[in-house]
Enzyme design. Structure first.
Site, PDB file in Angstrom:
ATOM      1  N   ARG A 235      44.703  43.570  49.846  1.00  0.00           N
ATOM      2  CA  ARG A 235      44.304  43.244  51.220  1.00  0.00           C
ATOM      3  C   ARG A 235      44.712  41.803  51.488  1.00  0.00           C
ATOM      4  O   ARG A 235      44.563  40.932  50.618  1.00  0.00           O
ATOM      5  CB  ARG A 235      42.792  43.394  51.415  1.00  0.00           C
ATOM      6  CG  ARG A 235      42.314  44.837  51.519  1.00  0.00           C
ATOM      7  CD  ARG A 235      42.773  45.532  52.806  1.00  0.00           C
ATOM      8  NE  ARG A 235      42.297  46.908  52.911  1.00  0.00           N
ATOM      9  CZ  ARG A 235      42.979  47.981  52.527  1.00  0.00           C
ATOM     10  NH1 ARG A 235      44.178  47.859  51.987  1.00  0.00           N
ATOM     11  NH2 ARG A 235      42.473  49.197  52.688  1.00  0.00           N
ATOM     12  N   GLU A 264      47.267  40.913  59.848  1.00  0.00           N
ATOM     13  CA  GLU A 264      48.232  42.000  60.074  1.00  0.00           C
ATOM     14  C   GLU A 264      47.825  42.953  61.198  1.00  0.00           C
ATOM     15  O   GLU A 264      48.670  43.702  61.721  1.00  0.00           O
ATOM     16  CB  GLU A 264      48.442  42.807  58.783  1.00  0.00           C
ATOM     17  CG  GLU A 264      47.242  43.672  58.394  1.00  0.00           C
ATOM     18  CD  GLU A 264      47.474  44.488  57.124  1.00  0.00           C
ATOM     19  OE1 GLU A 264      47.936  43.929  56.123  1.00  0.00           O
ATOM     20  OE2 GLU A 264      47.173  45.705  57.162  1.00  0.00           O
ATOM     21  N   HIS A 296      52.508  46.913  54.990  1.00  0.00           N
ATOM     22  CA  HIS A 296      51.431  47.792  54.515  1.00  0.00           C
ATOM     23  C   HIS A 296      51.968  49.204  54.253  1.00  0.00           C
ATOM     24  O   HIS A 296      51.521  50.192  54.851  1.00  0.00           O
ATOM     25  CB  HIS A 296      50.265  47.818  55.508  1.00  0.00           C
ATOM     26  CG  HIS A 296      48.944  48.051  54.836  1.00  0.00           C
ATOM     27  ND1 HIS A 296      47.813  47.334  55.120  1.00  0.00           N
ATOM     28  CD2 HIS A 296      48.572  48.929  53.864  1.00  0.00           C
ATOM     29  CE1 HIS A 296      46.800  47.768  54.372  1.00  0.00           C
ATOM     30  NE2 HIS A 296      47.257  48.749  53.595  1.00  0.00           N
TER      31      HIS A 296
HETATM   32  P1  NAD Z   1      39.344  50.575  42.729  1.00  0.00           P
HETATM   33  O1  NAD Z   1      37.998  50.548  43.365  1.00  0.00           O
HETATM   34  O2  NAD Z   1      39.691  51.705  41.830  1.00  0.00           O
HETATM   35  O3  NAD Z   1      39.571  49.218  41.914  1.00  0.00           O
HETATM   36  C1  NAD Z   1      39.182  47.976  42.360  1.00  0.00           C
HETATM   37  C2  NAD Z   1      38.776  47.163  41.127  1.00  0.00           C
HETATM   38  O4  NAD Z   1      38.479  45.835  41.545  1.00  0.00           O
HETATM   39  C3  NAD Z   1      37.539  47.721  40.420  1.00  0.00           C
HETATM   40  O5  NAD Z   1      37.800  47.884  39.041  1.00  0.00           O
HETATM   41  C4  NAD Z   1      36.476  46.664  40.669  1.00  0.00           C
HETATM   42  O6  NAD Z   1      35.548  46.533  39.592  1.00  0.00           O
HETATM   43  C5  NAD Z   1      37.352  45.424  40.792  1.00  0.00           C
HETATM   44  N1  NAD Z   1      36.687  44.313  41.450  1.00  0.00           N
HETATM   45  C6  NAD Z   1      35.704  44.322  42.362  1.00  0.00           C
HETATM   46  N2  NAD Z   1      35.368  43.072  42.700  1.00  0.00           N
HETATM   47  C7  NAD Z   1      36.155  42.250  41.962  1.00  0.00           C
HETATM   48  C8  NAD Z   1      36.267  40.840  41.856  1.00  0.00           C
HETATM   49  N3  NAD Z   1      35.464  40.038  42.562  1.00  0.00           N
HETATM   50  N4  NAD Z   1      37.193  40.344  41.006  1.00  0.00           N
HETATM   51  C9  NAD Z   1      37.977  41.172  40.275  1.00  0.00           C
HETATM   52  N5  NAD Z   1      37.912  42.510  40.333  1.00  0.00           N
HETATM   53  C10 NAD Z   1      37.005  43.035  41.165  1.00  0.00           C
HETATM   54  O7  NAD Z   1      40.376  50.443  43.928  1.00  0.00           O
HETATM   55  P2  NAD Z   1      41.932  50.826  43.897  1.00  0.00           P
HETATM   56  O8  NAD Z   1      42.097  52.232  44.349  1.00  0.00           O
HETATM   57  O9  NAD Z   1      42.534  50.392  42.607  1.00  0.00           O
HETATM   58  O10 NAD Z   1      42.451  49.913  45.097  1.00  0.00           O
HETATM   59  C11 NAD Z   1      42.500  48.497  44.971  1.00  0.00           C
HETATM   60  C12 NAD Z   1      42.730  47.900  46.341  1.00  0.00           C
HETATM   61  O11 NAD Z   1      44.039  48.262  46.796  1.00  0.00           O
HETATM   62  C13 NAD Z   1      41.790  48.461  47.421  1.00  0.00           C
HETATM   63  O12 NAD Z   1      40.638  47.665  47.506  1.00  0.00           O
HETATM   64  C14 NAD Z   1      42.600  48.432  48.682  1.00  0.00           C
HETATM   65  O13 NAD Z   1      42.204  47.288  49.422  1.00  0.00           O
HETATM   66  C15 NAD Z   1      44.038  48.260  48.204  1.00  0.00           C
HETATM   67  N6  NAD Z   1      44.938  49.339  48.646  1.00  0.00           N
HETATM   68  C16 NAD Z   1      46.083  48.986  49.300  1.00  0.00           C
HETATM   69  C17 NAD Z   1      46.978  49.971  49.696  1.00  0.00           C
HETATM   70  C18 NAD Z   1      48.278  49.642  50.395  1.00  0.00           C
HETATM   71  O14 NAD Z   1      48.908  50.530  51.004  1.00  0.00           O
HETATM   72  N7  NAD Z   1      48.769  48.413  50.350  1.00  0.00           N
HETATM   73  C19 NAD Z   1      46.682  51.319  49.442  1.00  0.00           C
HETATM   74  C20 NAD Z   1      45.504  51.625  48.764  1.00  0.00           C
HETATM   75  C21 NAD Z   1      44.629  50.625  48.356  1.00  0.00           C
END
Ligand code: NAD
Length: 343
Positions: A235, A264, A296
């Site tokens: 994000r 964005e 994105h």
């Molecule tokens: P997920 O929930 O499986 O993993 C997120 C991880 O971050 C978890 O392991 C959690 O414990 C950890 N976390 C939480 N707070 C934290 C902190 N303060 N410091 C470090 N780690 C922390 O999520 P995911 O499916 O792996 O997705 C990750 C991110 O990717 C989502 O939050 C979303 O914003 C982003 N995303 C972007 C796109 C894109 O098209 N660009 C698509 C999907 C997801």
């Protein structure tokens, strides 16, 4: 159930129309983004289906609730754009697509990293213009480099695994919940300061929360090795873009690849090629030869769109049947508290 889908693009419509829909949920496909002004379009609709840049702040949720909306079925994984406190107060259930294809995002992340450090995107542009010179395209091997992976959930774990086991990188990771399976393959967990100080590359995969907002800022960048390469497919708000610009100017940041950008919402997913870009921060970022911006796009695979439609329809069916939403439920408790030093 009737579902008003906001920010609809033709590909959204195609994937939802192609998905199995045994309960016969009916969609109203709306092109506008969800805002306080457009919430009225969902009046009389039990569910809305927003995307990443739709506004689900308290006033918007209040307008939706007044119009009869009881379910917000996000067609994405992140839920940083939802005021969960307001949703709970208004009795609105929030659902998301917790995992549609972590592979899509992880593979795109590696693609961005490779493109950036080897100048593949620039070579594509040059050769089309008959320029086959290599000056300015000197890259470096990923093998043996130290990569910091911030957030080792579904996507981050795949990236960490690919870089450690596939490319032979030393992977440092940070997460409020370390993953023993990654530790078993040699991934070492560390705090963000250690990661900033020791990494050649940092890639961000944690959610955007008040704690992670501007996780990468002047202070973090000051700790970094000169020439740090930063990748963000999570994000935009995780990076202070103005601090990144200053670090790019001094060379502290040696490369930046971003699929997401804090401001964005008014830009991405639209063709603005005939408009004047008024965002001076993004405009400045786009002038650097070592900055790669995509709009994105990391989620955008056939597999992911199919899974998003299937899970969203399933969420609607479960809600309509009064069944638990399981991992798709988004509640205030779903926001992970930050550990000391995690920032
Ligand atoms: P997920 O929930 O499986 O993993 C997120 C991880 O971050 C978890 O392991 C959690 O414990 C950890 N976390 C939480 N707070 C934290 C902190 N303060 N410091 C470090 N780690 C922390 O999520 P995911 O499916 O792996 O997705 C990750 C991110 O990717 C989502 O939050 C979303 O914003 C982003 N995303 C972007 C796109 C894109 O098209 N660009 C698509 C999907 C997801």
């Amino acid at each position: 159930m009737r579902i008003a889908m906001y920010s609809t693009k033709p590909y959204d419509r195609r994937s939802f129309e192609a998905a199995a829909n045994p309960q016969g949920h009916a969609f109203t496909f709306l092109e506008p983004r969800l805002t306080r002004d457009t919430a009225v379009l969902a009046r009389g609709t039990e569910a809305v289906c927003p995307f990443v840049n739709d506004d689900l702040s308290a006033p918007v949720l209040e307008a939706l609730a007044a119009g009869g909306t009881r379910l917000v079925a996000l067609r994405c994984a992140g839920f940083n754009n939802v005021d969960l406190h307001a949703a709970a107060r208004l009795g609105i259930t929030v659902a998301r697509v917790p995992a549609y294809s972590p592979h899509a995002v992880a593979e795109f992340t590696i693609g961005l990293l490779l493109s950036l450090v080897r100048g593949i995107h620039r070579a594509w542009q040059r050769t089309r213009d008959g320029n086959f010179a290599l000056d300015g395209l000197l890259g470096f091997d990923l093998h043996g480099r130290t990569v910091g992976v911030v957030g080792t959930g579904k996507i981050g774990a795949l990236v960490a695994r690919g870089l450690a086991a596939g490319f032979g990188c030393r992977v440092l990771a940070q997460d409020v919940r370390p993953d023993p399976a990654l530790q078993a393959i040699g991934v070492a967990y560390a705090d963000i300061r250690t990661i900033a100080a020791q990494s050649d590359i940092i890639t961000l995969h944690c959610p955007l929360t008040p704690e992670t907002h501007h996780l990468i800022r002047a202070e973090t960048l000051a700790l970094a090795r000169p020439g740090l390469v930063l990748v963000n497919t999570s994000r935009g708000g995780l990076i202070d873009a103005e601090a990144a610009i200053e670090a790019l100017k001094t060379g502290r940041l040696g490369g930046l690849a971003i699929d997401v950008y804090e401001q964005e919402a008014d830009l991405f997913f639209e063709d603005l090629s005939n408009e004047i870009l008024t965002d001076d921060v993004l405009a400045r970022l786009l002038t650097f030869p070592n900055v790669l911006v995509t709009g994105h796009q990391a989620f955008f695979t056939r597999e992911a769109l199919g899974a998003i439609a299937a899970t969203t329809l399933d969420n609607a069916s479960r809600f309509a049947a009064g069944q638990p939403l399981g991992a798709a439920a988004v509640t205030e408790a779903a926001v992970v508290p930050q550990q000391d030093g995690a920032r």
